[in-house]
Scaffold this motif. Structure first.
Motif, mmCIF file in Angstrom:
data_model
loop_
_atom_site.group_PDB
_atom_site.id
_atom_site.type_symbol
_atom_site.label_atom_id
_atom_site.label_comp_id
_atom_site.label_asym_id
_atom_site.label_seq_id
_atom_site.Cartn_x
_atom_site.Cartn_y
_atom_site.Cartn_z
ATOM 1 N N LEU A 222 -5.649 6.862 19.257
ATOM 2 C CA LEU A 222 -4.547 7.399 18.467
ATOM 3 C C LEU A 222 -5.090 8.176 17.287
ATOM 4 O O LEU A 222 -5.900 7.675 16.522
ATOM 5 C CB LEU A 222 -3.633 6.275 17.968
ATOM 6 N N PHE A 223 -4.664 9.425 17.151
ATOM 7 C CA PHE A 223 -5.132 10.216 16.027
ATOM 8 C C PHE A 223 -4.010 10.935 15.297
ATOM 9 O O PHE A 223 -4.249 11.596 14.306
ATOM 10 C CB PHE A 223 -6.210 11.212 16.459
ATOM 11 N N ARG A 224 -2.791 10.784 15.742
ATOM 12 C CA ARG A 224 -1.645 11.350 15.034
ATOM 13 C C ARG A 224 -0.540 10.313 14.991
ATOM 14 O O ARG A 224 -0.179 9.735 16.005
ATOM 15 C CB ARG A 224 -1.126 12.608 15.731
ATOM 16 N N LEU A 225 -0.033 10.094 13.803
ATOM 17 C CA LEU A 225 0.992 9.090 13.615
ATOM 18 C C LEU A 225 1.894 9.532 12.474
ATOM 19 O O LEU A 225 1.410 10.011 11.461
ATOM 20 C CB LEU A 225 0.322 7.749 13.271
ATOM 21 N N VAL A 226 3.183 9.392 12.641
ATOM 22 C CA VAL A 226 4.148 9.732 11.599
ATOM 23 C C VAL A 226 4.764 8.440 11.090
ATOM 24 O O VAL A 226 5.283 7.648 11.868
ATOM 25 C CB VAL A 226 5.256 10.670 12.148
ATOM 26 N N ILE A 227 4.658 8.231 9.771
ATOM 27 C CA ILE A 227 5.188 7.023 9.143
ATOM 28 C C ILE A 227 5.997 7.434 7.919
ATOM 29 O O ILE A 227 5.547 8.242 7.111
ATOM 30 C CB ILE A 227 4.058 6.076 8.704
ATOM 31 N N ASN A 228 7.170 6.868 7.762
ATOM 32 C CA ASN A 228 7.971 7.097 6.564
ATOM 33 C C ASN A 228 7.199 6.533 5.373
ATOM 34 O O ASN A 228 6.698 5.407 5.421
ATOM 35 C CB ASN A 228 9.328 6.404 6.712
ATOM 36 N N LYS A 229 7.097 7.305 4.276
ATOM 37 C CA LYS A 229 6.301 6.896 3.111
ATOM 38 C C LYS A 229 6.724 5.548 2.534
ATOM 39 O O LYS A 229 5.907 4.849 1.954
ATOM 40 C CB LYS A 229 6.394 7.957 2.012
ATOM 41 N N ARG A 230 7.960 5.170 2.710
ATOM 42 C CA ARG A 230 8.400 3.905 2.113
ATOM 43 C C ARG A 230 7.716 2.695 2.757
ATOM 44 O O ARG A 230 7.749 1.601 2.211
ATOM 45 C CB ARG A 230 9.916 3.765 2.174
ATOM 46 N N TYR A 231 7.091 2.888 3.919
ATOM 47 C CA TYR A 231 6.389 1.797 4.588
ATOM 48 C C TYR A 231 4.887 1.786 4.307
ATOM 49 O O TYR A 231 4.178 0.912 4.803
ATOM 50 C CB TYR A 231 6.615 1.870 6.094
ATOM 51 N N LEU A 232 4.397 2.736 3.535
ATOM 52 C CA LEU A 232 2.968 2.829 3.258
ATOM 53 C C LEU A 232 2.569 1.961 2.067
ATOM 54 O O LEU A 232 3.341 1.761 1.140
ATOM 55 C CB LEU A 232 2.576 4.275 2.960
ATOM 56 N N LYS B 195 -2.409 2.122 -1.472
ATOM 57 C CA LYS B 195 -3.698 2.725 -1.113
ATOM 58 C C LYS B 195 -3.497 3.900 -0.152
ATOM 59 O O LYS B 195 -4.145 4.945 -0.280
ATOM 60 C CB LYS B 195 -4.603 1.666 -0.478
ATOM 61 N N ALA B 196 -2.598 3.748 0.824
ATOM 62 C CA ALA B 196 -2.330 4.829 1.778
ATOM 63 C C ALA B 196 -1.661 6.016 1.076
ATOM 64 O O ALA B 196 -1.985 7.170 1.368
ATOM 65 C CB ALA B 196 -1.450 4.327 2.914
ATOM 66 N N ILE B 197 -0.750 5.743 0.159
ATOM 67 C CA ILE B 197 -0.088 6.827 -0.583
ATOM 68 C C ILE B 197 -1.111 7.579 -1.430
ATOM 69 O O ILE B 197 -1.082 8.803 -1.514
ATOM 70 C CB ILE B 197 1.067 6.270 -1.432
ATOM 71 N N GLU B 198 -2.052 6.863 -2.021
ATOM 72 C CA GLU B 198 -3.114 7.503 -2.801
ATOM 73 C C GLU B 198 -3.957 8.436 -1.918
ATOM 74 O O GLU B 198 -4.334 9.530 -2.325
ATOM 75 C CB GLU B 198 -4.011 6.435 -3.426
#
Length: 76
Positions: A44-54, A57-60
């Protein structure tokens, strides 16, 4: 595919992932598939996630400069 769940170990490290398949109930187990974390990391190399679930550290990481891969890279 829609990611619907993640099983973690006692250290909260992912062990396996569950997906709902868009091909219908005739594929997988009634339309659902489970992949190990090793498979997920390998393919897996492409994934779409709504920012509210990040996580914070991931948001940074979103603010960092991305690396463009060459066309012949298998991850492209």
């Amino acid at each position: 595919m829609l990611l619907i769940g993640c099983d973690t170990d006692q250290n909260d490290k992912p062990v396996k992932w569950e997906f709902e398949n868009s091909w219908g109930s005739s594929y997988g187990h009634n339309g659902y598939l489970t992949f190990t974390d090793e498979w997920f990391n390998e393919y897996l190399f492409r994934l779409v996630i709504n920012k509210r679930y990040l996580s914070p550290k991931a948001i940074e990481a979103l603010g960092k400069k991305s690396t463009k891969l060459p066309m012949w890279d298998y991850m492209f």
